[in-house]
Design a protein around this motif. Structure first.
Motif: not given
Ligand SMILES: NC(=O)C1=CN([C@@H]2O[C@H](COP(=O)(O)OP(=O)(O)OC[C@H]3O[C@@H](n4cnc5c(N)ncnc54)[C@H](OP(=O)(O)O)[C@@H]3O)[C@@H](O)[C@H]2O)C=CC1
Ligand SMILES: CC(=O)C(=O)O
Ligand SMILES: [Mg+2]
Length: 640
Positions: A335, A387, A390-392, A424, A436, A439, A467-468, A495-496
């Motif tokens: 990300n 998460g 990117e995905a979240g 966190k 970042q 977020k 999405t973690s 998540s994968n």
């Protein structure tokens, strides 16, 4: 070596045979001058200026739907394939080959194995090179499925599938299309994850282009080495965030290869129009750096200017060689690069980020379907993510956008319905300065909380999305808490691969007494609970990007717009039926995916025309029919 003139003559002659179709006594292999050219051209590659006729043939191909009985010229490249129409070719050198005999059997684009007919064996110097039996493509499929099912280890199936792709491309795609539910987990998640981890050990032949730091200053030359000229879709990764498996460096190549095989199988984009690329800037994965079989450059990742210079050279080279209308899919970048690359290149290139945007589109579709089961509007629900990458944040932003469109409320207000937890804790205002950039818009007013369970109990979400990238983080306590204040809790473990899923399907149903509306990124088998069988849906961007890409290609779109992603979501959501809901899935089965992809392509293309982003004119009247007519089908051609 055949002269360029002879090659062009061979091509235009071949094209006219192709157009005449089957049954022409004077055509096909019976045509002596064409035969002569073929004989002389066997196993040679010729560089020639692209003749105009290539486009004409391709357009004709796109407009037709019946393929199996077409007589085709045995030329390589796009002209003899189905698939989205091609653009006018830029006048740069390109390569094609004409194969027969032994060479033909070793050419995966044209090889049919034992399916070559007696006449074809005579015409193309195959007598004696094959055993006498002639078998149909259907029987070949049956045999290979039988073979694949003998393998107990998923990676063996993956290797067998990759071998098949390199041996007989049409059979590979026929197999994949006809057995999509069974083979998707083999060529895609979860097995592709393990394949990437062991890519150096299972590596046989290159399946895509490698652009490494060593190619700096020569990226244009690297791209020119790729044998296909008419590329419509590129999937590119730098391997830094492969699924939830982290930095796999150069071995991330399995992902662009897998994604593009789905572009073809699920979305009908011609295989020859697909280009997998890995940018190799090193890896910070110590295990790989110390692995003697690692296939990438053995150094730690380049960052900063060095990284961005290579990316810029690459993006410029792509545009230079393939033009403005090649779709570039960014895939599995970390990300800290992904958002910046997307922001930068979406201004100058036709790009989208699958993890940020494709994922958002499929999850929004899943949510729109879930509402039909759970009730309420998008705006009436409360969302919590584990998460915030990117995905979240990608999903969160598309939900907010859709709520804003539905309610006319400012997007800032809509974002307040959505909460995210990162490593966190809950993202709150007091953390804003250290967050970042991607977020920051999710930092709402709330006391700091460090655990997911605390966040669930305090926010009381109706929707929980994982999405973690970290497995088993939706614990029994978390899921039970969701079930305590929701009649039908919506729980997506995205998540994968499977081992990184936030919870399993079985856990979700058991811990909610079968009340969860559940979907996962990687597939889970059906679950028995209390006498009922639940078939969990797979919320994976594979539902979206093949049809999305097809829509972009057939409309000649010049940019990706978020409304095109929303259109794809809405179309996918419409495909889930009451029958799917009754079984516990909010997605239609993948068995219908080609039809669904055509529908997604049509809605994406329609949106591109509406937004003035489409360049293919005139606009086809029936976009869905047009999309279907453009789709590649892997049925063998007759080479008489
Ligand atoms: N189903 C699908 O179609 C898709 C699934 N995915 C999957 O989603 C996962 C994440 O991908 P992506 O968003 O790109 O990855 P990112 O690295 O961008 O984001 C991961 C996020 O998870 C957070 N995180 C990591 N560990 C924990 C933890 N123990 N507790 C709470 N938060 C944690 C990180 O926190 P921090 O920011 O503090 O580091 C970060 O915000 C991957 O497994 C990927 O396979 C991705 C795309 C599509
Ligand atoms: C599915 C996908 O794109 C991912 O897990 O990264
Ligand atoms: Mg991905």
């Amino acid at each position: 070596m055949l002269s360029a003139r002879a090659a062009a003559a061979s091509q235009s002659h071949a094209a006219s045979l192709w157009k005449r179709g089957g049954g022409d006594a004077g055509g096909g292999s019976g045509c002596t001058s064409c035969m002569e050219v073929r004989r002389r051209a066997a196993s040679v590659a010729v560089r020639a200026a692209p003749p105009k006729r290539v486009e004409a043939v391709a357009m004709e191909s796109a407009a037709e739907t019946a393929h199996s009985d077409k007589e085709v010229a045995l030329t390589d490249g796009a002209a003899d394939e189905d698939g989205p129409p091609e653009e006018e070719l830029p006048v740069t050198p390109w390569a094609f080959s004409v194969a027969s005999g032994y060479t033909l059997l070793r050419d995966p684009h044209h090889n049919k194995g034992l399916a070559f007919s007696e006449k074809e064996r005579d015409a193309h110097y195959l007598r004696g090179l094959l055993p006498p039996a002639v078998v149909s493509q259907e029987l070949q499929v049956k045999k290979i499925m039988h073979d694949l099912r003998q393998y107990k280890v998923p990676l063996q199936r993956y290797v067998a599938m990759m071998d098949l792709q390199e041996r007989n491309e049409r059979l590979f795609y026929k197999l994949l299309i006809d057995n999509v539910e069974e083979l998707l987990p083999v060529v895609y998640t979860p097995t592709v994850g393990e394949a990437c981890q062991k890519y150096g050990s299972i590596f046989r032949r290159p399946q895509g282009l490698y652009v490494s730091l060593r190619d700096k200053g020569k990226v244009l030359e690297v791209l020119r080495n790729w044998p296909e000229r008419n590329i419509q879709v590129i999937v590119v990764t730098d391997g830094e965030r492969i699924l939830g498996l982290g930095d796999l460096g150069c071995q991330g190549m399995g992902i662009p290869v897998g994604k593009l095989s789905l572009y073809t199988a699920l979305g009908g984009v011609r295989p020859s129009a697909c280009l997998p690329i890995t940018i190799d800037v090193g890896t910070n994965n110590e295990k790989l750096l110390n692995d003697e079989f690692y296939i990438g450059i053995r150094q730690r990742r380049a960052t900063g200017e060095e990284y961005h210079e290579l990316m810029e050279e690459f993006m410029d080279a792509v545009k230079h060689i393939y033009g403005e209308k090649v779709l570039i899919q960014f895939e599995d970048f970390a990300n800290h690069n992904a958002f910046d690359l997307l922001a930068k290149y979406s201004k100058s290139h036709l790009v989208f980020n699958d993890d940020i945007q494709g994922t958002a589109s499929v999850v929004l579709a899943g949510l729109l379907s879930s509402l039909k089961v759970v009730g309420g509007t998008l705006a009436e629900h409360t969302y919590l993510f584990l998460g915030a990458g990117e995905a979240g944040t990608g999903i969160a932003e598309l939900i907010a956008l859709e709520i804003s469109k539905q309610t006319n409320a400012p997007i800032e207000e809509c974002r307040k319905k959505i909460w995210l937890v990162d490593s966190k804790g809950l993202i709150v205002n007091s953390r804003k300065d250290s967050l970042q950039p991607f977020k920051k818009s999710w930092a709402h007013e709330h006391e700091p909380l460090t655990t997911l369970l605390d966040a669930v109990e305090s926010i009381k979400p109706t929707v929980l999305i994982g999405t973690s990238g970290v497995g088993r983080t939706f614990t029994k306590e978390v899921v039970e808490a969701m079930a305590s204040f929701n009649e039908r809790p919506i729980i997506f473990s995205l998540s994968n691969p499977t081992s990184h899923s936030e919870c399993t399907a079985e856990e979700a149903y058991n811990w909610t007494q079968g009340r969860a509306v559940f979907a996962s990124g990687s597939p889970f088998d059906p679950v028995e609970y209390n006498g009922k069988t639940y078939v969990p849906g797979q919320s994976n961007n594979a539902y979206i990007f093949p049809g999305f890409g097809l829509g972009v290609v057939i409309s000649g779109a010049t940019r990706v717009h978020e409304d095109m992603l929303l259109a794809a979501s809405e179309t996918l959501a419409e495909q889930a039926t009451q029958e799917n809901f009754d079984k516990g899935s909010i997605f239609p089965p993948f068995t219908n995916i080609r039809k669904i992809s055509a529908q997604i392509a049509a809605s994406v293309a329609a949106k591109a025309y509406e937004l003035g982003l489409a360049t293919r004119l005139p606009r086809p009247r029936d976009l869905e029919k047009y999309a279907e007519s453009c789709m590649y089908t892997p049925i063998y051609r007759s080479y008489r």
